[in-house]
Motif scaffolding. Structure first.
Motif, PDB file in Angstrom:
ATOM      1  N   GLY A 241       0.820  -1.207   0.000  1.00  0.00           N
ATOM      2  CA  GLY A 241       0.000   0.000   0.000  1.00  0.00           C
ATOM      3  C   GLY A 241       0.854   1.256   0.000  1.00  0.00           C
ATOM      4  O   GLY A 241       2.068   1.210  -0.138  1.00  0.00           O
ATOM      5  N   GLY A 242       0.171   2.370   0.151  1.00  0.00           N
ATOM      6  CA  GLY A 242       0.847   3.655   0.072  1.00  0.00           C
ATOM      7  C   GLY A 242       1.435   4.095   1.395  1.00  0.00           C
ATOM      8  O   GLY A 242       1.295   3.449   2.427  1.00  0.00           O
ATOM      9  N   LYS A 243       2.112   5.201   1.324  1.00  0.00           N
ATOM     10  CA  LYS A 243       2.730   5.791   2.511  1.00  0.00           C
ATOM     11  C   LYS A 243       1.804   6.860   3.077  1.00  0.00           C
ATOM     12  O   LYS A 243       0.893   7.324   2.406  1.00  0.00           O
ATOM     13  N   ILE A 244       2.058   7.264   4.294  1.00  0.00           N
ATOM     14  CA  ILE A 244       1.238   8.293   4.929  1.00  0.00           C
ATOM     15  C   ILE A 244       1.398   9.597   4.159  1.00  0.00           C
ATOM     16  O   ILE A 244       2.497  10.018   3.847  1.00  0.00           O
ATOM     17  N   GLY A 245       0.274  10.219   3.871  1.00  0.00           N
ATOM     18  CA  GLY A 245       0.288  11.497   3.180  1.00  0.00           C
ATOM     19  C   GLY A 245       0.341  11.375   1.677  1.00  0.00           C
ATOM     20  O   GLY A 245       0.306  12.365   0.968  1.00  0.00           O
ATOM     21  N   GLU A 246       0.407  10.182   1.168  1.00  0.00           N
ATOM     22  CA  GLU A 246       0.488   9.961  -0.272  1.00  0.00           C
ATOM     23  C   GLU A 246      -0.925   9.884  -0.836  1.00  0.00           C
ATOM     24  O   GLU A 246      -1.823   9.335  -0.200  1.00  0.00           O
ATOM     25  N   PRO A 247      -1.171  10.433  -2.020  1.00  0.00           N
ATOM     26  CA  PRO A 247      -2.507  10.329  -2.596  1.00  0.00           C
ATOM     27  C   PRO A 247      -2.876   8.863  -2.827  1.00  0.00           C
ATOM     28  O   PRO A 247      -2.023   8.042  -3.153  1.00  0.00           O
TER      29      PRO A 247
ATOM     30  N   ARG B 153       2.986   1.359  -8.152  1.00  0.00           N
ATOM     31  CA  ARG B 153       3.982   2.158  -7.440  1.00  0.00           C
ATOM     32  C   ARG B 153       3.846   3.616  -7.851  1.00  0.00           C
ATOM     33  O   ARG B 153       3.720   3.950  -9.015  1.00  0.00           O
ATOM     34  N   GLN B 154       3.858   4.443  -6.848  1.00  0.00           N
ATOM     35  CA  GLN B 154       3.716   5.879  -7.078  1.00  0.00           C
ATOM     36  C   GLN B 154       5.096   6.524  -7.106  1.00  0.00           C
ATOM     37  O   GLN B 154       6.013   6.071  -6.414  1.00  0.00           O
ATOM     38  N   PRO B 155       5.230   7.551  -7.890  1.00  0.00           N
ATOM     39  CA  PRO B 155       6.522   8.239  -7.875  1.00  0.00           C
ATOM     40  C   PRO B 155       6.742   8.878  -6.511  1.00  0.00           C
ATOM     41  O   PRO B 155       5.816   9.352  -5.874  1.00  0.00           O
ATOM     42  N   ASP B 156       7.978   8.824  -6.076  1.00  0.00           N
ATOM     43  CA  ASP B 156       8.298   9.422  -4.786  1.00  0.00           C
ATOM     44  C   ASP B 156       8.166  10.937  -4.891  1.00  0.00           C
ATOM     45  O   ASP B 156       8.745  11.568  -5.768  1.00  0.00           O
ATOM     46  N   HIS B 157       7.372  11.471  -3.999  1.00  0.00           N
ATOM     47  CA  HIS B 157       7.212  12.919  -3.964  1.00  0.00           C
ATOM     48  C   HIS B 157       8.358  13.483  -3.150  1.00  0.00           C
ATOM     49  O   HIS B 157       8.636  13.031  -2.049  1.00  0.00           O
ATOM     50  N   GLY B 158       8.998  14.462  -3.726  1.00  0.00           N
ATOM     51  CA  GLY B 158      10.111  15.073  -3.028  1.00  0.00           C
ATOM     52  C   GLY B 158       9.618  15.929  -1.871  1.00  0.00           C
ATOM     53  O   GLY B 158       8.806  16.835  -2.057  1.00  0.00           O
ATOM     54  N   LEU B 159      10.078  15.625  -0.691  1.00  0.00           N
ATOM     55  CA  LEU B 159       9.703  16.411   0.479  1.00  0.00           C
ATOM     56  C   LEU B 159      10.218  17.839   0.337  1.00  0.00           C
ATOM     57  O   LEU B 159       9.562  18.785   0.763  1.00  0.00           O
ATOM     58  N   GLY B 160      11.350  17.974  -0.298  1.00  0.00           N
ATOM     59  CA  GLY B 160      11.909  19.315  -0.523  1.00  0.00           C
ATOM     60  C   GLY B 160      11.003  20.165  -1.397  1.00  0.00           C
ATOM     61  O   GLY B 160      10.847  21.370  -1.156  1.00  0.00           O
ATOM     62  N   GLU B 161      10.384  19.549  -2.407  1.00  0.00           N
ATOM     63  CA  GLU B 161       9.470  20.297  -3.280  1.00  0.00           C
ATOM     64  C   GLU B 161       8.254  20.773  -2.495  1.00  0.00           C
ATOM     65  O   GLU B 161       7.813  21.911  -2.643  1.00  0.00           O
ATOM     66  N   GLU B 162       7.715  19.896  -1.667  1.00  0.00           N
ATOM     67  CA  GLU B 162       6.550  20.268  -0.873  1.00  0.00           C
ATOM     68  C   GLU B 162       6.896  21.374   0.117  1.00  0.00           C
ATOM     69  O   GLU B 162       6.134  22.316   0.306  1.00  0.00           O
ATOM     70  N   LEU B 163       8.055  21.260   0.754  1.00  0.00           N
ATOM     71  CA  LEU B 163       8.462  22.291   1.703  1.00  0.00           C
ATOM     72  C   LEU B 163       8.680  23.634   1.019  1.00  0.00           C
ATOM     73  O   LEU B 163       8.302  24.672   1.546  1.00  0.00           O
ATOM     74  N   SER B 164       9.280  23.608  -0.169  1.00  0.00           N
ATOM     75  CA  SER B 164       9.493  24.877  -0.877  1.00  0.00           C
ATOM     76  C   SER B 164       8.164  25.488  -1.307  1.00  0.00           C
ATOM     77  O   SER B 164       7.992  26.716  -1.256  1.00  0.00           O
ATOM     78  N   ALA B 165       7.193  24.654  -1.690  1.00  0.00           N
ATOM     79  CA  ALA B 165       5.876  25.186  -2.043  1.00  0.00           C
ATOM     80  C   ALA B 165       5.188  25.796  -0.822  1.00  0.00           C
ATOM     81  O   ALA B 165       4.575  26.864  -0.904  1.00  0.00           O
TER      82      ALA B 165
END
Length: 135
Positions: free
Chosen positions: A16-22, A39-51
């Motif tokens: 299954g998915g990870k916490i916070g993943e769509p 499998r979902q592409p890994d969302h960059g935490l850095g991208e989310e933080l910069s947004a």
């Protein structure tokens, strides 16, 4: 008919998915009769933080702009009040006296005993007692 393993099952993530993943829709592989989540592409935490940082900076700028406009409006109101006092000193004095008298009257009226409210409270208690006696 023997079941053949397909290479597509390697792309499914059975955990299954990870916490916070769509959450995507499940994929059903008919050839292997398996259900999984691709499998979902890994969302960059850095991208989310910069947004998020960009959104915070935008909000801070909006707050600064709002504070400046309020400060400008308050300055204009002070200037207009000063001009009115200079142009109409007698009218201003009468207005201040009327406001002070209104506050004094309201304060005196508030300090008087409230017999009407106390009688209404007594009526409510009596009504409560009669209902309680009937039950």
């Amino acid at each position: 008919m023997p079941r053949r393993k397909s290479t597509e099952t390697a792309t499914l993530d059975p955990e299954g998915g990870k916490i916070g993943e769509p959450v995507p829709k499940a994929v059903i592989d008919r050839s292997t009769a398996s259900v999984g989540v691709p499998r979902q592409p890994d969302h960059g935490l850095g991208e989310e933080l910069s947004a998020l940082r960009l959104q915070i900076e935008t909000l801070q700028q909006q707050i600064r702009d709002g504070a400046r406009s309020v400060k400008r409006g308050a300055g204009k109101a002070v200037g207009q009040t000063e001009a009115a006092v200079k142009l109409y000193p007698a009218s201003t004095l009468l207005l201040v006296a009327a406001v002070a008298a209104a506050f004094a009257y309201a304060g005196r009226r508030a300090s008087l005993p409230r017999r009407r409210h106390q009688s209404a409270l007594r009526e409510v208690w009596d009504f409560y007692d009669t209902i309680r006696a009937r039950i």
